[in-house]
Write a protein that holds these residues in place. Structure first.
Motif, short mmCIF file in Angstrom:
data_model
loop_
_atom_site.label_atom_id
_atom_site.label_comp_id
_atom_site.label_asym_id
_atom_site.label_seq_id
_atom_site.Cartn_x
_atom_site.Cartn_y
_atom_site.Cartn_z
N ALA A 182 0.83 -1.21 0.00
CA ALA A 182 0.00 0.00 0.00
C ALA A 182 0.86 1.26 0.00
N ALA A 183 2.08 1.15 0.53
CA ALA A 183 3.02 2.27 0.50
C ALA A 183 3.74 2.37 -0.84
N GLY A 184 3.47 1.44 -1.75
CA GLY A 184 4.11 1.45 -3.06
C GLY A 184 5.52 0.91 -3.05
N LEU A 185 5.88 0.17 -2.01
CA LEU A 185 7.27 -0.28 -1.86
C LEU A 185 7.52 -1.67 -2.45
N LEU A 186 6.46 -2.32 -2.93
CA LEU A 186 6.63 -3.65 -3.52
C LEU A 186 6.37 -3.66 -5.02
#
Length: 327
Positions: A112-116
């Protein structure tokens, strides 16, 4: 040097996931020197569904000084519901240069944080379909215990968090230190196979279509060699028509469906009986142990005896369940 681990805990946290890093990392002996601290948004209290809450000592500013950030699983909240994340948590995670680790559904928070985005990842198999739907740009692998993608590591459900934490110790300080930590935790230093062996894999519900009687017939003779021609003849169809109808009704080819049924039957026999592996192979239609081993490993990632040991290992008569003492 002390390695600071910040555990970021959110509302609806999974209790066991939350406790894993605070137990596993501190038992690692020198040269390991892990400091485990806990934080939450605004340093406020957070609650779980087990009827209690925790009051972390730190707010999100702790993430700025962390060498590793661990995000335990969550059992509810926006990341699971719609793939969103509160802005302060999102920005704090995106601003850090620390190594990122998630346990179970903690992967939803990182995603959800865009880190994956564009990365391989793991999460609990029960949430894999939802995860892929919410985060299609993540290369989810639902069959593994954990994924090490360098500076971002993710694990499957619950106990796989222990596997991942031990892996981090092994990566940081070598197998000897990690093995000692595993013994202190009374855990396996390394588990064979992946998450696939724990996934419930019922064959999808099928309606009463034209191939249903033939599927029922095939299940009564799994030990027998059954060809596509045999199945088509039973259904009174041509092989081509039967294959098309079968795919329409099950979503699988006849051969793949039959192999999955045989694997499931072999799993039940390995779990519920003491039959020799050769006999399990014969009764499930694989003929011999080598073929069973190949199919089980391709589907579950483990060999028959390893699977049986995981799900049916029992102490011999007169022995206790702890066959050896770990020191």
């Amino acid at each position: 040097m002390t390695h600071r681990i910040a555990v970021l805990v959110l509302d609806d946290f999974a209790p066991l996931d939350f406790g894993i890093p605070g137990h596993v990392f501190p038992v690692a002996e020198p040269p390991a020197d892990y400091e485990v601290l806990t934080c939450s948004p605004a340093g406020g209290p957070v609650r779980c569904r087990a009827g209690y809450g925790v009051q972390p000592d730190h707010g999100l500013s702790l993430l700025e000084t962390a060498d590793t950030i661990v995000v335990p699983g969550i059992l509810g909240g926006a990341p699971l519901k719609d793939g969103s994340l509160q802005e302060d948590v999102r920005e704090a995670l995106r601003a850090t240069s620390a190594r990122l680790v998630s346990i179970c559904t903690g992967a939803f928070v990182l995603a959800a944080a865009g880190l994956l985005d564009g990365r391989p990842a793991a999460t609990h198999w029960r949430h894999a379909e939802r995860f892929s739907r919410l985060f299609p740009s993540v290369r989810l692998d639902p069959d593994v215990l954990f994924v090490d993608d360098g500076d971002v590591l993710t694990s499957a459900g619950v106990a796989a968090g222990i596997d991942l934490c031990l892996h981090v110790i092994r990566r940081d300080h070598g197998s000897e230190v990690a093995n000692r930590a595993a013994r202190r935790c009374v855990a396996a230093p390394h588990r064979e196979g992946g998450q696939a062996q724990f996934i419930e894999r019922p064959v999808p519900e099928q309606g009463g279509g034209g191939t249903a009687p033939t599927r029922a017939w095939a299940l009564t003779r799994l030990a027998e060699p059954t060809t596509l021609a045999d199945l088509a003849a039973h259904a009174a169809m041509s092989p081509r028509t039967f294959t098309r109808r079968f795919r329409e009704e099950t979503g699988l080819s006849p051969a793949k469906w039959l192999n999955l049924q045989r694997v499931e039957h072999a799993r039940r026999l390995l779990e519920a009986t003491d039959l020799p592996v050769d006999e399990v192979a014969r009764r499930s239609g694989f003929g011999h142990a080598v073929s069973l081993r190949q199919h089980l490993h391709a589907t579950l990632g483990v060999a028959p005896l390893a699977y049986r040991k995981t799900f049916r290992d029992r102490p011999a008569e007169g022995q206790t369940s702890s066959a050896s003492t770990m020191r």
